[in-house]
Design a protein around this motif. Structure first.
Motif, mmCIF file in Angstrom:
data_model
loop_
_atom_site.group_PDB
_atom_site.id
_atom_site.type_symbol
_atom_site.label_atom_id
_atom_site.label_comp_id
_atom_site.label_asym_id
_atom_site.label_seq_id
_atom_site.Cartn_x
_atom_site.Cartn_y
_atom_site.Cartn_z
ATOM 1 N N MET A 131 0.776 -0.963 0.004
ATOM 2 C CA MET A 131 0.341 0.155 -0.188
ATOM 3 C C MET A 131 0.614 0.727 0.277
ATOM 4 O O MET A 131 0.794 1.762 -0.985
ATOM 5 C CB MET A 131 -0.952 -0.026 0.866
ATOM 6 N N LEU A 132 1.827 0.906 0.714
ATOM 7 C CA LEU A 132 2.829 2.521 0.547
ATOM 8 C C LEU A 132 3.266 2.559 -0.096
ATOM 9 O O LEU A 132 3.399 3.622 -1.074
ATOM 10 C CB LEU A 132 3.738 2.289 1.911
ATOM 11 N N GLY A 133 3.807 1.399 -1.419
ATOM 12 C CA GLY A 133 4.153 1.486 -2.215
ATOM 13 C C GLY A 133 3.243 2.516 -3.277
ATOM 14 O O GLY A 133 3.300 3.336 -4.430
ATOM 15 N N VAL A 134 1.883 2.289 -3.340
ATOM 16 C CA VAL A 134 0.884 2.729 -4.231
ATOM 17 C C VAL A 134 0.791 4.202 -3.987
ATOM 18 O O VAL A 134 0.913 4.913 -4.648
ATOM 19 C CB VAL A 134 -0.563 1.911 -4.040
ATOM 20 N N ALA A 135 0.897 4.593 -2.113
ATOM 21 C CA ALA A 135 0.809 6.281 -1.995
ATOM 22 C C ALA A 135 2.057 6.735 -2.666
ATOM 23 O O ALA A 135 1.659 7.663 -3.137
ATOM 24 C CB ALA A 135 0.793 6.110 -1.049
ATOM 25 N N GLY A 199 -8.353 -0.144 -0.537
ATOM 26 C CA GLY A 199 -9.372 0.727 0.338
ATOM 27 C C GLY A 199 -8.682 2.000 0.538
ATOM 28 O O GLY A 199 -9.483 3.441 0.701
ATOM 29 N N ALA A 200 -7.354 2.231 0.276
ATOM 30 C CA ALA A 200 -6.026 3.325 0.771
ATOM 31 C C ALA A 200 -6.707 4.310 -0.430
ATOM 32 O O ALA A 200 -6.423 4.871 -0.656
ATOM 33 C CB ALA A 200 -4.428 2.877 0.005
ATOM 34 N N LEU A 201 -6.791 3.046 -1.806
ATOM 35 C CA LEU A 201 -7.424 4.077 -3.016
ATOM 36 C C LEU A 201 -8.685 4.138 -2.799
ATOM 37 O O LEU A 201 -9.088 5.789 -3.930
ATOM 38 C CB LEU A 201 -7.781 2.517 -4.364
ATOM 39 N N ALA A 202 -9.366 3.751 -2.214
ATOM 40 C CA ALA A 202 -11.067 4.626 -2.076
ATOM 41 C C ALA A 202 -11.512 5.205 -0.787
ATOM 42 O O ALA A 202 -12.001 6.530 -1.898
ATOM 43 C CB ALA A 202 -11.737 3.438 -1.008
ATOM 44 N N ALA A 213 -2.402 6.308 2.952
ATOM 45 C CA ALA A 213 -2.424 5.016 2.939
ATOM 46 C C ALA A 213 -1.670 6.013 4.530
ATOM 47 O O ALA A 213 -1.284 4.735 5.144
ATOM 48 C CB ALA A 213 -0.532 4.773 2.274
ATOM 49 N N ALA A 214 -0.905 6.590 4.929
ATOM 50 C CA ALA A 214 -0.788 7.636 6.686
ATOM 51 C C ALA A 214 -1.469 6.951 7.824
ATOM 52 O O ALA A 214 -0.847 5.949 7.873
ATOM 53 C CB ALA A 214 -0.514 8.899 6.425
ATOM 54 N N ALA A 215 -3.253 7.177 6.889
ATOM 55 C CA ALA A 215 -3.912 6.916 8.572
ATOM 56 C C ALA A 215 -3.855 5.389 8.165
ATOM 57 O O ALA A 215 -3.986 4.850 9.538
ATOM 58 C CB ALA A 215 -5.695 7.230 8.104
ATOM 59 N N ARG A 266 -9.559 14.154 -9.667
ATOM 60 C CA ARG A 266 -9.892 15.577 -8.897
ATOM 61 C C ARG A 266 -8.512 15.584 -8.522
ATOM 62 O O ARG A 266 -7.612 14.978 -8.213
ATOM 63 C CB ARG A 266 -11.046 15.802 -7.817
ATOM 64 N N ASP A 267 -7.619 17.419 -8.362
ATOM 65 C CA ASP A 267 -6.773 17.291 -7.336
ATOM 66 C C ASP A 267 -6.672 16.642 -5.899
ATOM 67 O O ASP A 267 -5.164 15.722 -5.737
ATOM 68 C CB ASP A 267 -6.114 18.618 -7.466
ATOM 69 N N ALA A 268 -7.646 16.235 -5.348
ATOM 70 C CA ALA A 268 -7.359 15.984 -4.195
ATOM 71 C C ALA A 268 -6.900 14.882 -4.007
ATOM 72 O O ALA A 268 -6.416 14.464 -2.440
ATOM 73 C CB ALA A 268 -8.866 16.090 -3.642
ATOM 74 N N SER A 269 -6.894 13.800 -5.242
ATOM 75 C CA SER A 269 -6.362 12.156 -5.100
ATOM 76 C C SER A 269 -4.796 12.637 -4.939
ATOM 77 O O SER A 269 -4.405 11.189 -4.882
ATOM 78 C CB SER A 269 -7.357 11.571 -6.125
ATOM 79 N N HIS A 270 -5.013 13.620 -5.057
ATOM 80 C CA HIS A 270 -3.241 12.795 -5.150
ATOM 81 C C HIS A 270 -1.881 14.547 -3.501
ATOM 82 O O HIS A 270 -1.099 14.019 -4.355
ATOM 83 C CB HIS A 270 -2.888 13.995 -6.524
ATOM 84 N N ARG A 271 -2.910 14.293 -2.577
ATOM 85 C CA ARG A 271 -2.276 14.630 -2.065
ATOM 86 C C ARG A 271 -1.960 13.483 -1.043
ATOM 87 O O ARG A 271 -2.173 12.561 -0.936
ATOM 88 C CB ARG A 271 -3.631 14.912 -0.860
#
Length: 271
Positions: A131-135, A199-202, A213-215, A266-271
């Motif tokens: 998951m951290l790699g995806v983030a 779940g991190a993607l959702a 991912a951090a949460a 949306r830009d929010a997903s790239h944070r």
């Protein structure tokens, strides 16, 4: 799209700059990337509906065409799909991941050598590593080409899934190899890892994949890893009997990603 091509009315409105729905514009631009016929029809529509724009395009083309033709054609490099999909941060993240996995594996081997009975540290962290790699592959601060990528028609869920696949193909082999050395079989962590990735993607569609991912990582370390190490007991969450629960969570997470797929533009997903 009609019969695999853009309707003439849609092309005409696009050519004149009409206010079209965002999803229609993105679908049309993605289609135009791979359809020469529709690009030709769009050019005809521009000449018919916006002759001034067509004149500017012809003028610019006439000025740059001689210079372009004079340049030798660059040699095309056919990179594997994995390298084309991977984020620019992938090499550095892979090196950091391999180092962390190696450290966890060595700690497990050292504990086994001295006869210390505690859960495998590698097994405890394995579910969150992919998951951290995806983030890392979907975080704006780690992508120097973020602005360029974000404005393309394919910068939505499709790009997120391709980068996710590239990250998983990169990290899964070293994770499985390290697990084989210490006896942390993939059957123990693979399904929880899938749940965390999806779940991190959702969740990341709204608060950012990196933040999600951090949460999740902090929650997993605090609720599962730390108590397991203190009690020297394998957590119930990684017990094979918990597989049905993880499977149900995976189905729900996949459904959430599909339901909120538009949010990845949306830009929010790239944070």
């Amino acid at each position: 799209m009609t019969a695999g091509h853009a309707p003439p009315g849609l092309l005409a409105r696009y050519a004149t700059g009409d206010d079209l729905p965002v999803d229609a514009v993105w679908a049309l631009e993605v289609h135009l990337e791979g359809c020469a016929g529709c690009r030709h029809r769009l050019g005809e529509a521009v000449r018919a509906q916006s002759p001034a724009v067509a004149a500017v395009v012809d003028t610019v083309f006439a000025s740059v065409a001689p210079a372009v033709r004079a340049e030798p054609s660059p040699r095309r490099r056919r990179w594997p799909a994995l390298l084309r999909w991977a984020a620019p941060s992938a090499p550095a993240w892979l090196a950091m991941t391999v180092a962390a996995l190696l450290a966890a594996m060595l700690l497990d081997l050292a504990a086994a050598r001295v006869g210390q009975t505690r859960p495998s540290l590698l097994l405890l962290i394995a579910p969150v590593v992919p998951m951290l790699g995806v983030a890392a592959s979907w975080t704006r601060s780690l992508d120097p080409a973020y602005e360029l990528v974000a404005c393309t028609p394919r910068a939505g869920l499709g790009l997120a899934l391709r980068r996710t696949l590239a990250a998983l193909l990169v990290v899964m082999p070293p994770l499985a190899a390290a697990g084989a050395v210490v006896g942390a079989a993939p059957v123990r962590w693979l399904l929880p890892s899938l749940v965390f990735v999806v779940g991190a993607l959702a969740l990341g569609a709204f608060i950012g994949v990196g933040r999600a991912a951090a949460a999740v990582t902090v929650g997993w370390l605090g609720a599962v890893v730390a108590p397991s190490l203190v009690r020297s007991r394998m957590p119930v969450a990684l017990d094979p009997r918990s597989t049905p629960v993880w499977a149900a969570c995976a189905v729900l997470a996949v459904g959430a990603v599909l339901l909120w797929r538009g949010a990845f533009q949306r830009d929010a997903s790239h944070r």
